[in-house]
Design a protein around this motif. Sequence first.
Motif, PDB file in Angstrom:
ATOM      1  N   GLN A   1      59.728-100.673-121.191  1.00 55.41           N
ATOM      2  CA  GLN A   1      58.464-101.358-120.918  1.00 55.41           C
ATOM      3  C   GLN A   1      58.252-101.402-119.411  1.00 55.41           C
ATOM      4  O   GLN A   1      59.218-101.448-118.648  1.00 55.41           O
ATOM      5  N   ALA A   2      57.000-101.420-118.991  1.00 57.19           N
ATOM      6  CA  ALA A   2      56.698-101.565-117.569  1.00 57.19           C
ATOM      7  C   ALA A   2      57.381-102.831-117.066  1.00 57.19           C
ATOM      8  O   ALA A   2      57.289-103.878-117.699  1.00 57.19           O
ATOM      9  N   GLY A   3      58.119-102.716-115.977  1.00 55.26           N
ATOM     10  CA  GLY A   3      58.839-103.859-115.420  1.00 55.26           C
ATOM     11  C   GLY A   3      60.309-103.906-115.789  1.00 55.26           C
ATOM     12  O   GLY A   3      61.072-104.675-115.194  1.00 55.26           O
ATOM     13  N   ASP A   4      60.756-103.089-116.776  1.00 52.19           N
ATOM     14  CA  ASP A   4      62.188-103.038-117.117  1.00 52.19           C
ATOM     15  C   ASP A   4      62.971-102.429-115.947  1.00 52.19           C
ATOM     16  O   ASP A   4      62.528-101.447-115.343  1.00 52.19           O
ATOM     17  N   THR A   5      64.126-102.967-115.639  1.00 50.89           N
ATOM     18  CA  THR A   5      64.970-102.415-114.578  1.00 50.89           C
ATOM     19  C   THR A   5      65.605-101.118-115.077  1.00 50.89           C
ATOM     20  O   THR A   5      66.218-101.090-116.147  1.00 50.89           O
ATOM     21  N   LEU A   6      65.452-100.038-114.293  1.00 47.85           N
ATOM     22  CA  LEU A   6      66.015 -98.735-114.649  1.00 47.85           C
ATOM     23  C   LEU A   6      67.240 -98.392-113.807  1.00 47.85           C
ATOM     24  O   LEU A   6      68.120 -97.666-114.253  1.00 47.85           O
ATOM     25  N   CYS A   7      67.277 -98.900-112.568  1.00 51.10           N
ATOM     26  CA  CYS A   7      68.410 -98.633-111.689  1.00 51.10           C
ATOM     27  C   CYS A   7      68.351 -99.610-110.522  1.00 51.10           C
ATOM     28  O   CYS A   7      67.428-100.417-110.420  1.00 51.10           O
ATOM     29  N   ILE A   8      69.354 -99.496-109.658  1.00 59.31           N
ATOM     30  CA  ILE A   8      69.401-100.275-108.421  1.00 59.31           C
ATOM     31  C   ILE A   8      69.560 -99.283-107.285  1.00 59.31           C
ATOM     32  O   ILE A   8      70.342 -98.332-107.390  1.00 59.31           O
ATOM     33  N   ILE A   9      68.831 -99.505-106.208  1.00 57.64           N
ATOM     34  CA  ILE A   9      69.031 -98.695-105.005  1.00 57.64           C
ATOM     35  C   ILE A   9      69.573 -99.618-103.927  1.00 57.64           C
ATOM     36  O   ILE A   9      68.960-100.628-103.587  1.00 57.64           O
ATOM     37  N   GLU A  10      70.765 -99.261-103.445  1.00 53.43           N
ATOM     38  CA  GLU A  10      71.383-100.016-102.361  1.00 53.43           C
ATOM     39  C   GLU A  10      70.911 -99.410-101.046  1.00 53.43           C
ATOM     40  O   GLU A  10      71.108 -98.229-100.786  1.00 53.43           O
TER      41      GLU A  10
END
Length: 146
Positions: free
Chosen positions: A100-109
């Motif tokens: 869904q729009a707004g779901d977290t897909l990854c993290i960028i450090e």
Amino acid sequence: MEIRKLRQLIRMVQHSGIMELDIHVAGEQVRIRRGAASALPPVLLAPPQTTITAPQLATVPASHSPAPAQQAQCSPMPGTCYLAPAPGAAPFARPGQQVQAGDTLCIIEAMKLMNAIEAERSGTLAAILVADGDAVQAGTPLFRID
């Protein structure tokens, strides 16, 4: 080693013909490899050693643009992309999964700050275009949501 110097080394590797650069300075080791991350053997890192894989650059003819349903969601910033919330944890999303729009897909450090990257729209996660731990630049394609 300073992030500014690491970025300069990455650019140097990307724009040269070399495939790997290994530097030892003051007890620190930095290894930068060019090529597909999946073609490289897994590397276990010890604290003073860092391995960075330069992202692959793809060329698309100017006359070809993907259909809107197949456009990639790109990185908004340079940094290191993590597909799971912690080492050994389940990934945020898997190919074939409904998001869904707004779901977290990854993290960028980026500069020691963790930035959650959320789905821009709802749909099926068709492809993950980066590997866990890849160095990415702003504009690097990360995901394809159909």
